[in-house]
Design a protein around this motif. Structure first.
Motif, PDB file in Angstrom:
ATOM      1  N   LYS A 127      51.681 144.392  68.060  1.00  0.00           N
ATOM      2  CA  LYS A 127      50.929 144.208  69.311  1.00  0.00           C
ATOM      3  C   LYS A 127      50.378 145.552  69.799  1.00  0.00           C
ATOM      4  O   LYS A 127      49.223 145.639  70.233  1.00  0.00           O
ATOM      5  CB  LYS A 127      51.840 143.587  70.364  1.00  0.00           C
ATOM      6  CG  LYS A 127      51.169 143.373  71.717  1.00  0.00           C
ATOM      7  CD  LYS A 127      52.150 142.769  72.725  1.00  0.00           C
ATOM      8  CE  LYS A 127      51.516 142.524  74.060  1.00  0.00           C
ATOM      9  NZ  LYS A 127      51.467 143.683  74.927  1.00  0.00           N
ATOM     10  N   ASP A 128      51.192 146.609  69.719  1.00  0.00           N
ATOM     11  CA  ASP A 128      50.755 147.937  70.177  1.00  0.00           C
ATOM     12  C   ASP A 128      49.537 148.421  69.398  1.00  0.00           C
ATOM     13  O   ASP A 128      48.579 148.929  69.991  1.00  0.00           O
ATOM     14  CB  ASP A 128      51.887 148.954  70.040  1.00  0.00           C
ATOM     15  CG  ASP A 128      53.005 148.717  71.036  1.00  0.00           C
ATOM     16  OD1 ASP A 128      52.777 148.017  72.050  1.00  0.00           O
ATOM     17  OD2 ASP A 128      54.113 149.234  70.802  1.00  0.00           O
ATOM     18  N   LYS A 130      47.356 146.591  67.725  1.00  0.00           N
ATOM     19  CA  LYS A 130      46.209 145.728  68.032  1.00  0.00           C
ATOM     20  C   LYS A 130      45.603 146.075  69.381  1.00  0.00           C
ATOM     21  O   LYS A 130      44.382 146.080  69.533  1.00  0.00           O
ATOM     22  CB  LYS A 130      46.614 144.260  67.956  1.00  0.00           C
ATOM     23  CG  LYS A 130      46.854 143.812  66.520  1.00  0.00           C
ATOM     24  CD  LYS A 130      47.281 142.374  66.422  1.00  0.00           C
ATOM     25  CE  LYS A 130      47.479 142.023  64.948  1.00  0.00           C
ATOM     26  NZ  LYS A 130      47.934 140.668  64.743  1.00  0.00           N
ATOM     27  N   GLU A 131      46.442 146.398  70.372  1.00  0.00           N
ATOM     28  CA  GLU A 131      45.925 146.826  71.666  1.00  0.00           C
ATOM     29  C   GLU A 131      45.209 148.171  71.551  1.00  0.00           C
ATOM     30  O   GLU A 131      44.187 148.393  72.186  1.00  0.00           O
ATOM     31  CB  GLU A 131      47.045 146.907  72.706  1.00  0.00           C
ATOM     32  CG  GLU A 131      47.424 145.574  73.280  1.00  0.00           C
ATOM     33  CD  GLU A 131      48.318 145.684  74.498  1.00  0.00           C
ATOM     34  OE1 GLU A 131      49.102 146.656  74.604  1.00  0.00           O
ATOM     35  OE2 GLU A 131      48.232 144.780  75.350  1.00  0.00           O
ATOM     36  N   CYS A 134      41.859 147.548  70.115  1.00  0.00           N
ATOM     37  CA  CYS A 134      41.024 146.972  71.160  1.00  0.00           C
ATOM     38  C   CYS A 134      40.540 148.059  72.121  1.00  0.00           C
ATOM     39  O   CYS A 134      39.369 148.090  72.507  1.00  0.00           O
ATOM     40  CB  CYS A 134      41.811 145.894  71.902  1.00  0.00           C
ATOM     41  SG  CYS A 134      40.827 144.981  73.099  1.00  0.00           S
ATOM     42  N   PHE A 135      41.442 148.977  72.487  1.00  0.00           N
ATOM     43  CA  PHE A 135      41.079 150.085  73.370  1.00  0.00           C
ATOM     44  C   PHE A 135      39.957 150.930  72.745  1.00  0.00           C
ATOM     45  O   PHE A 135      38.996 151.303  73.417  1.00  0.00           O
ATOM     46  CB  PHE A 135      42.306 150.962  73.653  1.00  0.00           C
ATOM     47  CG  PHE A 135      41.972 152.250  74.344  1.00  0.00           C
ATOM     48  CD1 PHE A 135      41.639 152.270  75.685  1.00  0.00           C
ATOM     49  CD2 PHE A 135      41.968 153.447  73.641  1.00  0.00           C
ATOM     50  CE1 PHE A 135      41.309 153.458  76.319  1.00  0.00           C
ATOM     51  CE2 PHE A 135      41.641 154.639  74.267  1.00  0.00           C
ATOM     52  CZ  PHE A 135      41.318 154.640  75.614  1.00  0.00           C
ATOM     53  N   GLU A 157      40.915 144.560  80.254  1.00  0.00           N
ATOM     54  CA  GLU A 157      40.671 145.820  79.538  1.00  0.00           C
ATOM     55  C   GLU A 157      41.340 147.005  80.233  1.00  0.00           C
ATOM     56  O   GLU A 157      41.809 147.929  79.569  1.00  0.00           O
ATOM     57  CB  GLU A 157      39.166 146.037  79.365  1.00  0.00           C
ATOM     58  CG  GLU A 157      38.564 145.036  78.390  1.00  0.00           C
ATOM     59  CD  GLU A 157      37.056 145.046  78.352  1.00  0.00           C
ATOM     60  OE1 GLU A 157      36.502 144.845  77.249  1.00  0.00           O
ATOM     61  OE2 GLU A 157      36.410 145.259  79.407  1.00  0.00           O
ATOM     62  N   GLU A 159      44.148 146.666  81.849  1.00  0.00           N
ATOM     63  CA  GLU A 159      45.560 146.468  81.478  1.00  0.00           C
ATOM     64  C   GLU A 159      45.826 147.003  80.070  1.00  0.00           C
ATOM     65  O   GLU A 159      46.849 147.641  79.832  1.00  0.00           O
ATOM     66  CB  GLU A 159      45.917 144.985  81.547  1.00  0.00           C
ATOM     67  CG  GLU A 159      47.375 144.697  81.289  1.00  0.00           C
ATOM     68  CD  GLU A 159      47.725 143.238  81.431  1.00  0.00           C
ATOM     69  OE1 GLU A 159      48.640 142.799  80.724  1.00  0.00           O
ATOM     70  OE2 GLU A 159      47.095 142.539  82.246  1.00  0.00           O
ATOM     71  N   ILE A 160      44.906 146.771  79.157  1.00  0.00           N
ATOM     72  CA  ILE A 160      45.034 147.304  77.790  1.00  0.00           C
ATOM     73  C   ILE A 160      45.068 148.829  77.829  1.00  0.00           C
ATOM     74  O   ILE A 160      45.887 149.467  77.169  1.00  0.00           O
ATOM     75  CB  ILE A 160      43.890 146.780  76.884  1.00  0.00           C
ATOM     76  CG1 ILE A 160      44.087 145.294  76.606  1.00  0.00           C
ATOM     77  CG2 ILE A 160      43.789 147.593  75.589  1.00  0.00           C
ATOM     78  CD1 ILE A 160      42.884 144.620  75.979  1.00  0.00           C
ATOM     79  N   THR A 161      44.194 149.420  78.636  1.00  0.00           N
ATOM     80  CA  THR A 161      44.173 150.877  78.790  1.00  0.00           C
ATOM     81  C   THR A 161      45.512 151.390  79.303  1.00  0.00           C
ATOM     82  O   THR A 161      46.044 152.370  78.793  1.00  0.00           O
ATOM     83  CB  THR A 161      43.034 151.287  79.755  1.00  0.00           C
ATOM     84  OG1 THR A 161      41.788 150.824  79.221  1.00  0.00           O
ATOM     85  CG2 THR A 161      42.975 152.791  79.939  1.00  0.00           C
ATOM     86  N   ASN A 163      48.412 149.932  78.957  1.00  0.00           N
ATOM     87  CA  ASN A 163      49.405 149.764  77.869  1.00  0.00           C
ATOM     88  C   ASN A 163      49.277 150.850  76.821  1.00  0.00           C
ATOM     89  O   ASN A 163      50.291 151.347  76.321  1.00  0.00           O
ATOM     90  CB  ASN A 163      49.267 148.390  77.230  1.00  0.00           C
ATOM     91  CG  ASN A 163      49.630 147.252  78.169  1.00  0.00           C
ATOM     92  OD1 ASN A 163      50.267 147.455  79.196  1.00  0.00           O
ATOM     93  ND2 ASN A 163      49.203 146.054  77.826  1.00  0.00           N
ATOM     94  N   VAL A 164      48.059 151.231  76.482  1.00  0.00           N
ATOM     95  CA  VAL A 164      47.850 152.301  75.488  1.00  0.00           C
ATOM     96  C   VAL A 164      48.384 153.608  76.032  1.00  0.00           C
ATOM     97  O   VAL A 164      49.005 154.387  75.299  1.00  0.00           O
ATOM     98  CB  VAL A 164      46.352 152.421  75.114  1.00  0.00           C
ATOM     99  CG1 VAL A 164      46.067 153.696  74.344  1.00  0.00           C
ATOM    100  CG2 VAL A 164      45.928 151.201  74.292  1.00  0.00           C
TER     101      VAL A 164
END
Length: 166
Positions: A127-128, A130-131, A134-135, A157, A159-161, A163-164
């Protein structure tokens, strides 16, 4: 070796600057959410990641010299971000070499672990990862927009940022 140490120290100062810039971006975004600040936040995180990758390359190059670790000439060229070509007369031409970002990340992390005698295989199905991919796509989209909607950053997006960054 002293040159690499000075570069590492300069890189550490840059890392601190970029981290502060990113943290400031979060504070500003939380108090005044806008598409401009969303894009600025993503760009600043990407710059910080690129800076960390460059710092890791410097650390690897230092480890190679200090610990006498063996890397291929091709890997050394990638670590130094250099490309060597030859002109018609057979003279070498050194230029800056940019490696596609996701490949560069994998190469650097695997090389970093190798420089300490280990082995690393990044789980590209996680998952990390893949995120992260995506980032990178989000950053590329806002950096090279083709249509106006390419500049719009959604809540997902952001939220993805986040998480990264973590």
């Amino acid at each position: 070796m002293l040159i690499i140490i000075k570069e590492i120290q300069a890189n550490e100062r840059m890392t601190e600057f970029l981290r502060n810039e990113f943290n400031t971006g979060w504070v500003l975004l939380e108090s005044n959410d806008s598409q401009y600040l969303r894009r600025a936040l993503i760009r600043s995180l990407f710059a910080a990641i690129e800076n960390v990758i460059w710092g890791m390359k410097l650390e690897i190059l230092n480890r190679i010299k200090v610990a006498r670790i063996s890397f291929s000439e091709e890997d050394l060229a990638i670590l130094k971000e250099k490309s060597i070509k030859y002109d018609k007369e057979g003279k070498s031409i050194v230029s800056t070499k940019y490696v596609e970002f996701k490949r560069n990340i994998r190469f650097v992390f695997e090389s970093y672990v190798k420089s300490y005698g280990g082995n690393l295989n990044i789980d590209v199905e996680s998952k990390d990862w893949k995120e992260f991919v995506c980032f990178v796509k989000i950053r590329n989209r806002i950096t090279h927009p083709k249509i106006i909607s390419d500049l719009i950053i959604s809540d997902v997006e952001i939220e993805i940022t986040s998480n990264v960054f973590q």
